[in-house]
Design an enzyme around this catalytic site. Structure first.
Site, PDB file in Angstrom:
ATOM      1  CE  LYS A  88      43.008  37.687  34.190  1.00 20.89           C
ATOM      2  NZ  LYS A  88      44.391  38.084  34.482  1.00 20.89           N
ATOM      3  CB  CYS A 183      34.492  45.954  43.229  1.00 14.70           C
ATOM      4  SG  CYS A 183      35.798  46.148  42.064  1.00 14.70           S
ATOM      5  CG  MET A 184      34.756  49.643  41.136  1.00 15.66           C
ATOM      6  SD  MET A 184      36.492  49.314  41.369  1.00 15.66           S
ATOM      7  CE  MET A 184      37.149  50.922  41.649  1.00 15.66           C
ATOM      8  CG  MET A 374      39.741  45.184  45.256  1.00 18.61           C
ATOM      9  SD  MET A 374      38.347  46.297  45.449  1.00 18.61           S
ATOM     10  CE  MET A 374      38.561  47.344  44.032  1.00 18.61           C
ATOM     11  N   GLY A 411      38.401  47.376  38.834  1.00 26.72           N
ATOM     12  CA  GLY A 411      38.658  45.952  38.718  1.00 26.72           C
ATOM     13  C   GLY A 411      38.045  45.280  37.516  1.00 26.72           C
ATOM     14  CD  GLN A 412      33.090  43.466  38.541  1.00 30.12           C
ATOM     15  OE1 GLN A 412      32.467  42.516  38.109  1.00 30.12           O
ATOM     16  NE2 GLN A 412      32.573  44.331  39.383  1.00 30.12           N
TER      17      GLN A 412
HETATM   18  N1  LIG Z   1      37.297  36.909  49.399  1.00 32.16           N
HETATM   19  C1  LIG Z   1      37.122  37.858  48.472  1.00 32.16           C
HETATM   20  N2  LIG Z   1      35.949  37.928  47.824  1.00 32.16           N
HETATM   21  C2  LIG Z   1      35.764  38.906  46.909  1.00 32.16           C
HETATM   22  C3  LIG Z   1      36.784  39.843  46.628  1.00 32.16           C
HETATM   23  C4  LIG Z   1      38.023  39.728  47.322  1.00 32.16           C
HETATM   24  O1  LIG Z   1      38.975  40.503  47.121  1.00 32.16           O
HETATM   25  N3  LIG Z   1      38.141  38.732  48.239  1.00 32.16           N
HETATM   26  N4  LIG Z   1      36.571  40.805  45.692  1.00 32.16           N
HETATM   27  C5  LIG Z   1      35.214  41.223  45.374  1.00 32.16           C
HETATM   28  C6  LIG Z   1      35.229  41.949  44.079  1.00 32.16           C
HETATM   29  S1  LIG Z   1      36.249  43.319  43.954  1.00 32.16           S
HETATM   30  C7  LIG Z   1      34.485  41.588  43.016  1.00 32.16           C
HETATM   31  S2  LIG Z   1      34.460  42.599  41.634  1.00 32.16           S
HETATM   32  C8  LIG Z   1      33.607  40.399  43.110  1.00 32.16           C
HETATM   33  C9  LIG Z   1      33.395  39.634  41.812  1.00 32.16           C
HETATM   34  O2  LIG Z   1      32.423  38.671  42.076  1.00 32.16           O
HETATM   35  P1  LIG Z   1      31.440  38.051  40.981  1.00 32.16           P
HETATM   36  O3  LIG Z   1      31.171  38.993  39.929  1.00 32.16           O
HETATM   37  O4  LIG Z   1      30.291  37.499  41.740  1.00 32.16           O
HETATM   38  O5  LIG Z   1      32.343  36.838  40.442  1.00 32.16           O
HETATM   39  P2  LIG Z   1      32.631  36.354  38.947  1.00 32.16           P
HETATM   40  O6  LIG Z   1      33.383  35.086  39.086  1.00 32.16           O
HETATM   41  O7  LIG Z   1      33.256  37.405  38.166  1.00 32.16           O
HETATM   42  O8  LIG Z   1      31.180  36.055  38.408  1.00 32.16           O
HETATM   43  C10 LIG Z   1      30.769  36.412  37.124  1.00 32.16           C
HETATM   44  C11 LIG Z   1      29.897  35.304  36.596  1.00 32.16           C
HETATM   45  O9  LIG Z   1      29.269  35.753  35.387  1.00 32.16           O
HETATM   46  C12 LIG Z   1      29.248  34.680  34.458  1.00 32.16           C
HETATM   47  N5  LIG Z   1      29.144  35.278  33.116  1.00 32.16           N
HETATM   48  C13 LIG Z   1      30.104  35.479  32.195  1.00 32.16           C
HETATM   49  N6  LIG Z   1      29.612  36.112  31.120  1.00 32.16           N
HETATM   50  C14 LIG Z   1      28.307  36.313  31.339  1.00 32.16           C
HETATM   51  C15 LIG Z   1      27.258  36.908  30.579  1.00 32.16           C
HETATM   52  O10 LIG Z   1      27.440  37.431  29.481  1.00 32.16           O
HETATM   53  N7  LIG Z   1      26.034  36.944  31.155  1.00 32.16           N
HETATM   54  C16 LIG Z   1      25.789  36.417  32.390  1.00 32.16           C
HETATM   55  N8  LIG Z   1      24.569  36.497  32.883  1.00 32.16           N
HETATM   56  N9  LIG Z   1      26.758  35.829  33.120  1.00 32.16           N
HETATM   57  C17 LIG Z   1      27.995  35.787  32.606  1.00 32.16           C
HETATM   58  C18 LIG Z   1      30.525  33.933  34.739  1.00 32.16           C
HETATM   59  O11 LIG Z   1      30.411  32.596  34.306  1.00 32.16           O
HETATM   60  C19 LIG Z   1      30.698  34.075  36.241  1.00 32.16           C
HETATM   61  O12 LIG Z   1      30.197  32.958  36.935  1.00 32.16           O
HETATM   62  O13 LIG Z   1      34.139  39.500  44.081  1.00 32.16           O
HETATM   63  C20 LIG Z   1      34.211  40.058  45.356  1.00 32.16           C
HETATM   64  N10 LIG Z   1      34.564  38.981  46.269  1.00 32.16           N
HETATM   65  N1  LIG Z   2      44.046  38.008  37.532  1.00 31.13           N
HETATM   66  C1  LIG Z   2      43.020  38.725  37.951  1.00 31.13           C
HETATM   67  N2  LIG Z   2      43.024  40.065  37.765  1.00 31.13           N
HETATM   68  C2  LIG Z   2      41.990  40.791  38.231  1.00 31.13           C
HETATM   69  C3  LIG Z   2      40.857  40.188  38.820  1.00 31.13           C
HETATM   70  C4  LIG Z   2      40.866  38.777  38.959  1.00 31.13           C
HETATM   71  O1  LIG Z   2      39.911  38.164  39.464  1.00 31.13           O
HETATM   72  N3  LIG Z   2      41.953  38.097  38.520  1.00 31.13           N
HETATM   73  N4  LIG Z   2      39.823  40.948  39.272  1.00 31.13           N
HETATM   74  C5  LIG Z   2      39.753  42.363  38.937  1.00 31.13           C
HETATM   75  C6  LIG Z   2      39.014  43.065  39.976  1.00 31.13           C
HETATM   76  S1  LIG Z   2      37.314  43.054  39.907  1.00 31.13           S
HETATM   77  C7  LIG Z   2      39.620  43.814  40.933  1.00 31.13           C
HETATM   78  S2  LIG Z   2      38.662  44.652  42.042  1.00 31.13           S
HETATM   79  C8  LIG Z   2      41.074  44.009  40.965  1.00 31.13           C
HETATM   80  C9  LIG Z   2      41.712  43.931  42.355  1.00 31.13           C
HETATM   81  O2  LIG Z   2      43.062  44.250  42.270  1.00 31.13           O
HETATM   82  P1  LIG Z   2      43.986  44.366  43.557  1.00 31.13           P
HETATM   83  O3  LIG Z   2      43.347  45.152  44.608  1.00 31.13           O
HETATM   84  O4  LIG Z   2      45.312  44.795  43.100  1.00 31.13           O
HETATM   85  O5  LIG Z   2      44.104  42.869  44.056  1.00 31.13           O
HETATM   86  P2  LIG Z   2      43.733  42.113  45.424  1.00 31.13           P
HETATM   87  O6  LIG Z   2      44.405  40.814  45.319  1.00 31.13           O
HETATM   88  O7  LIG Z   2      42.286  42.131  45.649  1.00 31.13           O
HETATM   89  O8  LIG Z   2      44.383  42.992  46.609  1.00 31.13           O
HETATM   90  C10 LIG Z   2      45.714  42.790  46.992  1.00 31.13           C
HETATM   91  C11 LIG Z   2      46.297  44.031  47.562  1.00 31.13           C
HETATM   92  O9  LIG Z   2      45.612  44.472  48.738  1.00 31.13           O
HETATM   93  C12 LIG Z   2      46.560  45.040  49.614  1.00 31.13           C
HETATM   94  N5  LIG Z   2      46.024  45.212  50.989  1.00 31.13           N
HETATM   95  C13 LIG Z   2      45.569  44.292  51.856  1.00 31.13           C
HETATM   96  N6  LIG Z   2      45.165  44.879  53.015  1.00 31.13           N
HETATM   97  C14 LIG Z   2      45.360  46.221  52.876  1.00 31.13           C
HETATM   98  C15 LIG Z   2      45.116  47.390  53.703  1.00 31.13           C
HETATM   99  O10 LIG Z   2      44.664  47.328  54.847  1.00 31.13           O
HETATM  100  N7  LIG Z   2      45.402  48.598  53.159  1.00 31.13           N
HETATM  101  C16 LIG Z   2      45.935  48.717  51.925  1.00 31.13           C
HETATM  102  N8  LIG Z   2      46.209  49.937  51.467  1.00 31.13           N
HETATM  103  N9  LIG Z   2      46.199  47.650  51.147  1.00 31.13           N
HETATM  104  C17 LIG Z   2      45.919  46.424  51.616  1.00 31.13           C
HETATM  105  C18 LIG Z   2      47.687  44.072  49.508  1.00 31.13           C
HETATM  106  O11 LIG Z   2      48.882  44.631  50.007  1.00 31.13           O
HETATM  107  C19 LIG Z   2      47.736  43.812  47.999  1.00 31.13           C
HETATM  108  O12 LIG Z   2      48.549  44.756  47.354  1.00 31.13           O
HETATM  109  O13 LIG Z   2      41.684  43.037  40.141  1.00 31.13           O
HETATM  110  C20 LIG Z   2      41.137  42.978  38.825  1.00 31.13           C
HETATM  111  N10 LIG Z   2      42.019  42.135  38.073  1.00 31.13           N
HETATM  112  S1  SF4 Z   3      42.083  43.366  30.100  1.00 31.49           S
HETATM  113 FE1  SF4 Z   3      43.252  42.562  31.869  1.00 31.49          FE
HETATM  114  S2  SF4 Z   3      42.919  40.352  31.765  1.00 31.49           S
HETATM  115 FE2  SF4 Z   3      42.399  41.171  29.750  1.00 31.49          FE
HETATM  116  S3  SF4 Z   3      44.274  41.027  28.542  1.00 31.49           S
HETATM  117 FE3  SF4 Z   3      44.220  43.059  29.446  1.00 31.49          FE
HETATM  118  S4  SF4 Z   3      45.413  42.840  31.314  1.00 31.49           S
HETATM  119 FE4  SF4 Z   3      44.840  40.789  30.699  1.00 31.49          FE
HETATM  120 MO   LIG Z   4      36.388  43.946  41.748  1.00 34.97          MO
END
Ligand SMILES: Nc1nc2c(c(=O)[nH]1)N[C@H]1C(S)=C(S)[C@@H](COP(=O)(O)OP(=O)(O)OC[C@H]3O[C@@H](n4cnc5c(=O)[nH]c(N)nc54)[C@H](O)[C@@H]3O)O[C@H]1N2
Ligand SMILES: Nc1nc2c(c(=O)[nH]1)N[C@H]1C(S)=C(S)[C@@H](COP(=O)(O)OP(=O)(O)OC[C@H]3O[C@@H](n4cnc5c(=O)[nH]c(N)nc54)[C@H](O)[C@@H]3O)O[C@H]1N2
Ligand code: SF4
Ligand SMILES: [Mo]
Length: 846
Positions: A88, A183-184, A374, A411-412
């Site tokens: 990425k 998330c956090m 997460m 995560g973010q």
């Molecule tokens: N089912 C499921 N849902 C989840 C999760 C999951 O594990 N499972 N994880 C949750 C977690 S941990 C997270 S962090 C959230 C993330 O959820 P969101 O933050 O709602 O998702 P993103 O796709 O990151 O949305 C970011 C948006 O910002 C826009 N963007 C990019 N740059 C800029 C900028 O400079 N300004 C503005 N205004 N916009 C910009 C992008 O185009 C994008 O559409 O999702 C949550 N939702």
């Molecule tokens: N490629 C990519 N990278 C990302 C993101 C992305 O959108 N794309 N988003 C970023 C963000 S905002 C976040 S928050 C992170 C998330 O990073 P991760 O948390 O690593 O990813 P997820 O896919 O949300 O979660 C998967 C994990 O949840 C565990 N899990 C499921 N249920 C349970 C439970 O009950 N207990 C425990 N202990 N574990 C469980 C699974 O075993 C698996 O290891 O990734 C960040 N990095």
């Molecule tokens: S910050 Fe995350 S997504 Fe970006 S290059 Fe590093 S590992 Fe890849």
């Molecule tokens: Mo996240």
């Protein structure tokens, strides 16, 4: 090492193979957008930046020619990644150049088109800003409690800071929360409960020194690829380095593990407790560390589930946050039921595997690094599970030493830097301060030069994210402004929040403003869409998981009429605050006159000057000696604000990022690698001055400088079941998450052709055993149904994850397979973070 190189290749296949391919393609970004002229050209201009995606916070170098970003490569001078990037990162440049960038403001005149891709017309900035300001002001004047702002851990630091100041000090509203709540939040609440400060002891440097890695529900191979590369590099090069992967599904991260422990959802709570029990009952804990540094507590139990709207009013809800002091002996007593045999039966993990893991923590010489994301945070007992990991690291004294420590991954790109640090949560002020704490309000008023008592109007926390959307669905929110997120895809329980069916149609009556760069599901619900600058189209700063703050420089101009988010916020702020006073001063000028000229409708300086000025004001929160009045309050109330020092803005550019606390030593600004540790005294350090705050090192050179009585808390947290458990009607646990190529809701990465081609569709991973039971084959479409809603998706048995029987997994990047229609909005009662990891579902072939 008993794991072969072959397994390693499999483990890192995604990350490394794609990165290698991408290395050459990165230089073609310009070609794809039609501007590069081929290899013979002179070098473009170079800018330092940070990746727009995950919390690893990789430094990158942007190369620009003719106002076009032509390549993005790893920055070797950024200490977090030292030049490494994942796929990425290599394709970052292309996110700017999707065909359908939003370049003019859009207005929806006909409310009946809400929820569709139709109905938005082009408008001028002036018309859009006037409309947004009028609606905001009208709601603000009529009933402030019906206003809502939803921000983000992807919003650069100074932008988040300015928004917090406008909303909290200007509008006197706490109805602001970030997507970091999803998330956090569980990590934050437990950091505050245990250490009274939101910061990890260690840093990425631990990855290069640990003997044993334990991943507790983190799929680092897909979600933190750069850190995963460092983990696997350590494993390949270090003698006898081991990795235990715990989770509810087998993932790419499991491939590098010596042992994968697959447990039944929520029994991670019991697993951590059986390790603690083993340490305590057999006197295998670090006795000196326990005596010198810890205190013990227990919390409320049987706290129920926050699935209902009135949870906080129930008996369980009212007492969920209660804790009380106990003795070590009482703690030991509470742990005693958690034997290996009992926990093995509960979790499904063989007792000998549990014992092997416990022995790791019992070995006084083993340097152990725990990592989690997460799986632990998005958990109906997310705060508890964070506690339970800290408990075993604290009992074994495995913290604040090189290679040794509990490390909560973020995560973010700036979940830490912005959401957590500048105070865009409904209960927070900048720098870990709380709205409910009187001294914190006084300190904030001093920094912002507000009349004493000004912030008393916001002493009650506002609505957290889930509450905000629940209230919106009930018609109790009149105005919502969101930026840097895509809630219409990322929120749980979308069936309710998007107003499907006859009930909960409140969203259709809310005036919604969305700042965006591309059309998304959220813009389909917007009344006004403001087109904004993306990533390096302005200057900004991100703060990553190890608390490294780094600046990304402006490299190119935004397209069309797209503008910096901050400019749009300022333009609305000046209209809404027009005629308002703070004390006897003009409110807008008092808050933002130092950066913004109302009459010119523009910033006083360029991007760099604006960011620097905001940073220098924000920096006072962590360096109170810069402000006499703030320092007086800091001292009299013992706030210890100086424990988290920040450097002057330009130092971050010079150093390509610095981790806080940043200390000036003989004129040089230095990063901290191990917090709570005094490098002059602690064991295992080959560098001095790694962190030196509070009382100089107690035993072992460890100093928990912000903890109450300098002692972090071990809090007993029992096993309690998930909010839902499988039954005849909904027999499967549904886990959701992410995969390497795509970022969250896919709005950016699906517009990069290479990433889109590499992972074109979201698939439901089902075990072969369950496929047979359900009579479905690879490629069949199924309907997934929960108590909350339903969606359709294609089945795969050869997916990236391998769930055990009874568990299925899908990523959430695809809007055509909108998994969140079915995901529960039950949240952890302490952190209010929803549990996206274990909704119970049925699956049927369609
Ligand atoms: N089912 C499921 N849902 C989840 C999760 C999951 O594990 N499972 N994880 C949750 C977690 S941990 C997270 S962090 C959230 C993330 O959820 P969101 O933050 O709602 O998702 P993103 O796709 O990151 O949305 C970011 C948006 O910002 C826009 N963007 C990019 N740059 C800029 C900028 O400079 N300004 C503005 N205004 N916009 C910009 C992008 O185009 C994008 O559409 O999702 C949550 N939702
Ligand atoms: N490629 C990519 N990278 C990302 C993101 C992305 O959108 N794309 N988003 C970023 C963000 S905002 C976040 S928050 C992170 C998330 O990073 P991760 O948390 O690593 O990813 P997820 O896919 O949300 O979660 C998967 C994990 O949840 C565990 N899990 C499921 N249920 C349970 C439970 O009950 N207990 C425990 N202990 N574990 C469980 C699974 O075993 C698996 O290891 O990734 C960040 N990095
Ligand atoms: S910050 Fe995350 S997504 Fe970006 S290059 Fe590093 S590992 Fe890849
Ligand atoms: Mo996240």
């Amino acid at each position: 090492m008993d794991i072969t190189r072959r397994q390693f290749v499999k483990a890192t296949a995604v990350a490394l193979a794609s990165a290698a391919a991408a290395g050459t393609l990165s230089s073609l970004v310009g070609c794809a957008s039609g501007s590069a002229q081929g290899g013979a050209q002179a070098e473009g201009q170079k800018f330092t930046a940070v990746c727009r995606f995950c919390g690893c916070g990789c430094g990158v170098i942007c190369e620009v020619r003719d106002n076009k970003l032509i390549s993005v490569t790893g920055d070797p001078d950024n200490e977090s990644n030292r030049g490494l990037n994942c796929v990425k990162g290599y394709y970052l440049g292309k996110i700017l150049y999707g065909d359908d960038r939003l370049t003019v403001p859009l207005i929806r005149d006909d409310a009946s088109t809400k929820g569709t891709a139709e109905g938005l017309r082009e408008a001028t900035w002036d018309e859009a800003l006037e409309l947004v300001s009028a609606k905001l002001k009208e709601t603000w004047k009529a009933d402030k409690s019906r206003l809502a702002f939803w921000l983000s851990g992807q919003q650069p630091i100074t932008e988040g800071y300015a928004c917090a100041k406008f909303i909290k000090a200007g509008l006197l509203s706490n109805n602001v929360d970030p997507n970091a709540r999803l998330c956090m939040a569980s990590a934050v609440v437990s950091f505050m409960n245990v250490f009274q400060t939101d910061e990890p002891a260690g840093s990425y440097a631990d990855l290069d020194e640990a003997d044993v890695f334990v991943t507790w529900g983190a799929n680092m191979a897909e979600a933190h690829p750069m850190l995963y590369s460092r983990l696997t590099a350590r494993k390949l090069s270090g003698e006898g380095v081991r990795h235990y992967d715990l989770g509810t599904i087998t993932t790419r991260t499991s491939a590098s593990a010596d042992k994968t422990l697959i447990f039944k959802p929520n029994t991670d709570l019991a697993i951590a407790n059986c390790i603690a029990n083993h340490l305590v009952q057999n006197k295998l804990y670090d006795e000196a560390f326990v005596n010198d540094h810890l205190q013990f507590k227990q919390g409320a139990e049987n706290i129920g589930n926050a699935t209902m709207d009135d949870y906080e009013q129930t008996e369980a809800g009212k007492t969920a946050e209660n804790v009380s002091a106990i003795t070590f002996e009482e703690y030991a007593e509470r742990l005693s039921p958690y034997t290996f045999e009992y926990v093995s039966e509960l979790s499904g993990v063989p007792a000998e595997d549990l014992r092997e893991l416990a022995e790791v923590f019992a070995d006084p010489d083993a340097k152990v690094m725990s990592l989690w994301t997460m799986g632990v945070n998005q958990h109906n007992r997310g705060t508890w599970m964070n506690h339970n990991i800290y408990n075993i690291h604290l009992l074994s004294g495995k913290i604040a030493r090189p290679g040794c420590g509990p490390f909560s991954l973020t995560g973010q790109p700036t979940a830490c830097g912005t959401a957590r640090e500048v105070g865009t949560f409904c209960h927070r002020l900048p720098a870990d301060l709380l709205v409910a704490n009187e001294q914190h309000r006084r300190f904030t008023e001093a920094v912002w030069d507000l009349p004493e008592g000004h912030l008393d109007a916001i002493k009650a926390p506002g609505m957290h994210t889930v509450k905000m959307f629940r209230e919106m669905s009930k018609g109790n929110i009149d105005f919502l402004w969101s930026a840097h997120n895509n809630w219409a895809q990322s929120m749980p329980n979308l069936t309710r929040f998007l107003g499907m069916g006859d009930e909960n149609r409140g969203i259709f009556d809310t005036f919604i403003v969305v700042n965006e760069v591309y059309p998304t599901l959220s813009t389909q619900y917007a009344d006004v869409v403001l087109p904004v600058a993306l990533w390096v189209e302005r200057e900004g700063q991100f703060g990553n998981a190890e608390r490294r703050t780094a600046v990304f420089e402006k490299a190119v101009d935004p397209p069309g009429e797209a503008k910096w988010d901050l400019w749009a916020f300022m333009e609305v702020a000046r209209r809404v605050l027009d005629g308002e006073k703070i004390g006897d001063k003009d409110a807008f000028d008092h808050l933002f006159g130092f950066i913004y000229d109302k009459d010119a409708a523009d910033f006083k300086g360029d991007d760099r000057e604006t960011n620097r000025a905001l940073w220098e004001e924000y920096r006072v929160f962590s360096n109170p000696s810069l402000n006499e009045q703030a320092q007086a309050i800091n001292e009299s109330a013992k706030l210890k604000m100086e424990a988290k020092q920040l450097a002057p803005y330009d130092e971050y550019l010079t150093h390509h990022g610095l981790t806080w606390p940043v200390r000036e030593v003989d004129g040089t600004w230095m990063s901290t690698k191990w917090r709570f540790a005094d490098g002059a005294q602690a064991d295992g350090f080959d560098e001095v001055g790694v962190a030196t705050y509070g009382t100089p090192g107690l035993a072992g050179g460890v100093s928990f400088y912000k903890s109450t009585d300098m002692r972090p808390s071990v809090v007993f947290r029992p096993y309690e079941p998930p909010a839902e458990e499988p039954d005849e009607e909904y027999p499967f646990y549904f886990v959701t998450g992410r995969l390497l190529e795509h970022w969250h809701t896919g709005t950016l990465t699906r517009r990069v052709p290479e990433l889109d081609r590499a992972l074109p569709e979201a698939l439901l991973n089902v075990s072969p055993e369950d496929c047979e039971k359900l009579g479905v084959l690879d490629g069949d479409m199924v309907r997934v149904r929960s108590r909350f809603g339903q969606f359709d998706i294609k089945v795969s048995t050869a997916g990236r994850t391998e769930p055990p029987a009874g568990v299925v997994f899908a990523p959430f990047f695809a809007e055509e397979a909108l998994v969140n229609l079915a995901v529960q909005d039950t949240y952890c009662p302490l952190s209010k973070e929803p549990d996206y990891k274990k909704t119970c579902v049925s699956i049927e072939k369609i």
